[in-house]
Scaffold this motif. Structure first.
Motif, PDB file in Angstrom:
ATOM      1  N   THR A  55     -65.072   0.217 -88.466  1.00 57.02           N
ATOM      2  CA  THR A  55     -66.384   0.590 -88.530  1.00 57.02           C
ATOM      3  C   THR A  55     -67.410  -0.462 -88.411  1.00 57.02           C
ATOM      4  N   ASN A  64     -73.725   8.372 -81.086  1.00 59.29           N
ATOM      5  CA  ASN A  64     -73.032   9.444 -82.026  1.00 59.29           C
ATOM      6  C   ASN A  64     -73.985  10.943 -81.805  1.00 59.29           C
ATOM      7  N   THR A  71     -66.609   9.358 -85.140  1.00 56.73           N
ATOM      8  CA  THR A  71     -65.564   8.821 -85.876  1.00 56.73           C
ATOM      9  C   THR A  71     -65.854   7.792 -86.787  1.00 56.73           C
ATOM     10  N   ILE A  72     -66.802   6.928 -86.224  1.00 54.05           N
ATOM     11  CA  ILE A  72     -67.160   5.615 -86.792  1.00 54.05           C
ATOM     12  C   ILE A  72     -67.999   5.686 -88.099  1.00 54.05           C
ATOM     13  N   GLN A  73     -68.939   6.857 -87.635  1.00 51.92           N
ATOM     14  CA  GLN A  73     -70.025   7.062 -88.588  1.00 51.92           C
ATOM     15  C   GLN A  73     -69.088   8.079 -89.834  1.00 51.92           C
ATOM     16  N   THR A  77     -66.114   7.716 -90.628  1.00 49.13           N
ATOM     17  CA  THR A  77     -65.224   6.927 -91.348  1.00 49.13           C
ATOM     18  C   THR A  77     -66.088   6.152 -92.602  1.00 49.13           C
ATOM     19  N   LEU A  78     -67.211   5.512 -92.094  1.00 50.04           N
ATOM     20  CA  LEU A  78     -67.942   4.860 -92.953  1.00 50.04           C
ATOM     21  C   LEU A  78     -68.598   5.654 -93.991  1.00 50.04           C
ATOM     22  N   THR A  79     -68.916   6.830 -93.609  1.00 53.30           N
ATOM     23  CA  THR A  79     -69.697   8.108 -94.656  1.00 53.30           C
ATOM     24  C   THR A  79     -68.634   8.358 -95.748  1.00 53.30           C
ATOM     25  N   SER A 120     -68.940  13.532 -91.523  1.00 53.36           N
ATOM     26  CA  SER A 120     -67.937  12.784 -92.436  1.00 53.36           C
ATOM     27  C   SER A 120     -66.547  13.097 -92.062  1.00 53.36           C
TER      28      SER A 120
END
Length: 313
Positions: free
Chosen positions: A58, A69, A107-109, A111-113, A263
């Motif tokens: 992430t 994104n 997916t990065i955003q 996962t971080l959320t 998310s």
């Protein structure tokens, strides 16, 4: 038997010689012992490495993203089922979603959320539950009875219903999601801390602090809470996946994180709605991250519980 007896005599003799020479015998603290026990648990260590890799993904992953994104690939969104599959050549490492946006960046955003919701939600629950339970257990009497009856009443209220009601009445935002999840998530923590506080408040170090004139709240912060760190850490680790699952369920219903934010629950919901069109990657990618995080956290929590359990030493 004579060999074993001789071995013990030799060990005792070496220890006596070291003591005679003034050599200090190094001991291990509680946390050092727990750390060694934790790292002997292969499943927990492997889960910790996997979770660290996801966290690193992430942080470092956005530097390798070709698309943002929110950016739409207009050339490939016409037929996502056939053109939106994962492609290294076009920079869509995880494919596209149903609107033609890069699933890798989303997916990065996501996962971080989800990790933020889990960590912040569990921290709020641990702080409130620890202070509330410690005060109830230490003060005792009618104060303890009243505070625990309040917990019982709140336990009777459906957890998910309260969160959905708050998100429907107020603005659907990430902040309101934190508030909704943190409203009732501290109840279990308060009961655990209260039970442990009841067994600690009559110990010698607490009686000594009282005799010295230390205030009751200072005793809780300086003497009671530090002795609960092990239990609090284990419970917090097991609480994070519960928070993530709650957020994912709410986002799956469409009441959680709103666009343009996302998310893992929201991505899973979108992927489940389009899987009949042949876009398997839209569901497989976020679901894989979700399951990996949840399973890793559960294994880490189990490892910490075993490492900090004094009965297993």
């Amino acid at each position: 038997m004579s060999f074993v007896h001789g071995t013990h005599q030799e060990q005792d003799q070496r220890i006596a010689e070291r003591l005679a020479e003034g050599e200090a015998i190094k001991g291990r603290s509680l946390w050092q012992d727990a750390m060694q026990r934790f790292f002997r648990n292969k499943a927990s260590v492997a889960s910790l490495i996997i979770l660290a890799a996801i966290l690193l993904f992430t942080l470092v992953g956005p530097h390798f993203a070709v698309w943002s994104n929110e950016e739409i690939d207009w050339d490939r969104m016409g037929d996502v089922a056939s053109l939106g599959a994962p492609s290294i050549e076009n920079g869509h490492y995880f494919g596209l979603d149903d609107l033609g946006r890069d699933l890798y960046a989303r997916t990065i955003q996501a996962t971080l959320t989800s990790l933020m919701v889990g960590v912040i939600g569990s921290l709020v629950a641990v702080v409130i539950g620890t202070i509330y339970g410690a005060v109830a257990g230490f003060v005792g009497g009618w104060v303890d009875g009243l505070m625990m009856r309040i917990v019982d009443v709140l336990y009777a209220v459906p957890f998910m219903f309260v969160i959905i009601l708050l998100l429907v009445i107020f603005e659907r935002s990430l902040f309101m999601l934190f508030v909704g999840i943190g409203v009732l998530s501290w109840l279990g923590m308060s009961r655990i801390v209260r039970g442990q506080t009841l067994s600690l408040k009559n110990r010698e170090f607490v009686e000594a602090a009282r005799a010295a004139g230390v205030g009751w709240f200072t005793i809780i912060l300086r003497h009671i809470v530090p002795n609960l760190i092990g239990i609090v850490v284990v419970y917090a680790t097991l609480l994070v996946p519960d928070m993530i699952m709650a957020e994912s369920f709410i986002s799956f219903l469409g009441l959680g994180v709103q666009e343009p934010d996302t998310s893992l629950g929201a991505l899973i919901s979108e992927g489940a709605g389009t899987i009949l069109h042949g876009t398997v990657w839209q569901l497989a990618v976020p679901l894989s991250f979700f399951l990996t995080i949840i399973i890793s956290l559960f294994f880490i929590g189990d490892g910490l519980r075993d490492a900090l359990d004094p009965k297993d030493r």
